[in-house]
Write a protein that holds these residues in place. Structure first.
Motif, PDB file in Angstrom:
ATOM      1  N   UNK A 232      77.297  32.183  33.189  1.00 53.49           N
ATOM      2  CA  UNK A 232      76.862  30.819  33.509  1.00 53.49           C
ATOM      3  C   UNK A 232      75.936  30.333  32.402  1.00 53.49           C
ATOM      4  N   UNK A 233      76.091  29.065  32.037  1.00 53.94           N
ATOM      5  CA  UNK A 233      75.308  28.487  30.946  1.00 53.94           C
ATOM      6  C   UNK A 233      74.591  27.227  31.417  1.00 53.94           C
ATOM      7  N   UNK A 234      73.380  27.049  30.928  1.00 54.53           N
ATOM      8  CA  UNK A 234      72.661  25.782  31.092  1.00 54.53           C
ATOM      9  C   UNK A 234      72.256  25.309  29.706  1.00 54.53           C
ATOM     10  N   UNK A 235      72.701  24.109  29.363  1.00 55.96           N
ATOM     11  CA  UNK A 235      72.375  23.504  28.070  1.00 55.96           C
ATOM     12  C   UNK A 235      71.248  22.500  28.286  1.00 55.96           C
ATOM     13  N   UNK A 236      70.083  22.804  27.764  1.00 58.27           N
ATOM     14  CA  UNK A 236      68.911  21.939  27.963  1.00 58.27           C
ATOM     15  C   UNK A 236      68.720  20.958  26.809  1.00 58.27           C
ATOM     16  N   UNK A 237      69.685  20.908  25.902  1.00 60.29           N
ATOM     17  CA  UNK A 237      69.682  19.926  24.815  1.00 60.29           C
ATOM     18  C   UNK A 237      70.659  18.780  25.083  1.00 60.29           C
ATOM     19  N   UNK A 238      71.589  18.979  25.997  1.00 65.55           N
ATOM     20  CA  UNK A 238      72.787  18.144  26.076  1.00 65.55           C
ATOM     21  C   UNK A 238      72.509  16.674  26.364  1.00 65.55           C
ATOM     22  N   UNK A 239      71.560  16.381  27.238  1.00 67.21           N
ATOM     23  CA  UNK A 239      71.361  14.996  27.665  1.00 67.21           C
ATOM     24  C   UNK A 239      70.590  14.188  26.630  1.00 67.21           C
TER      25      UNK A 239
END
Length: 243
Positions: A123-130
């Motif tokens: 599972x991945x969370x991208x905290x740059x995406x938004x």
């Protein structure tokens, strides 16, 4: 004597019918052994540095049954931090916004042989995406792994991603925002300090809305990241809910 014999025969017949019924009746679902189990998973929240490229958590899943199992995975993002985006890999990697691979072309389950233990899930969370820059926050994702042939044969895991200084995020969230959404007029109120500033929005699905003041009335309901750009080049970022 005849009546006694007939009575005994009826009792034995009734007993035989009951036993036969027990043998051929399906077992209650609660008594059917589950075929899946986690062999590696975090015991609690996982912390990540804000400057990490991406936050990821790997799970190991094992087929403890005696038959092959075709396993699907679904993802619940209802508790994801608005400035984060999530995706997962299981047999293949799915893009942002895919929470159930059964609903897309090309989605497929992973077949686990009896006794097979796989590390194929991440599972991945991208905290740059938004915002195109890292954002601290806590994202909680829940994943269901289930047997294609018997969806009741399933296991679930909730993963908590603590990214950056989450205490600071809480403190910042209580500060006064320079913009407010007015649901009655369906328009934004912007502090006088930022009069003339340009307001851009980003949805959690990555959609970009530029200079939204002129068409705010038709914006879809949801939670957005915003960038407020002044004529002097100052950019203020935050989160706004449109309802």
């Amino acid at each position: 004597m005849f009546h006694i014999i007939k009575s005994l025969e009826m009792r034995y017949f009734t007993y035989a019918v009951l036993m036969l019924g027990l043998m051929i009746s399906p077992l209650p679902t609660s008594l059917i052994a589950q075929s899946l189990e986690f062999t590696k998973s975090p015991s609690g929240p996982v912390n990540f540095d804000l400057d990490a490229d991406v936050a990821k958590i790997n799970l190991h899943v094992k087929n403890i049954g005696s038959s092959p199992v075709r396993v699907w995975v679904t993802m619940d993002t209802s508790k994801m931090f608005p400035a984060h985006r999530a995706y997962f890999c299981w047999e293949q990697c799915y893009s942002f916004g895919v929470v159930d691979a059964r609903n897309i072309a090309g989605g497929k389950p992973l077949t686990l042989r009896p006794g097979q233990d796989t590390n194929a899930f991440t599972a991945y969370v991208d905290h740059y995406a938004v915002f195109n820059e890292p954002k601290s926050g806590t994202s909680t994702l829940t994943f269901d792994f289930f047997n294609e042939d018997d969806p009741s044969d399933r296991i679930s895991k909730t993963l908590v991603f603590n990214i950056g200084n989450t205490t600071q995020v809480l403190e910042e969230s209580t500060a006064k925002d320079p913009i407010l959404w007015n649901p009655t007029t369906r328009s934004f109120f912007i502090e006088d300090t930022f009069n003339g500033a340009e307001l851009d929005l980003y949805s959690i699905n990555g959609e970009y809305f530029k200079n939204v003041q002129s068409y705010a009335k038709i914006l879809p309901i949801g939670i957005y990241g915003y960038i407020l750009r002044t004529s002097s080049g100052v950019a203020i970022r935050g989160i706004v809910s449109i309802n």
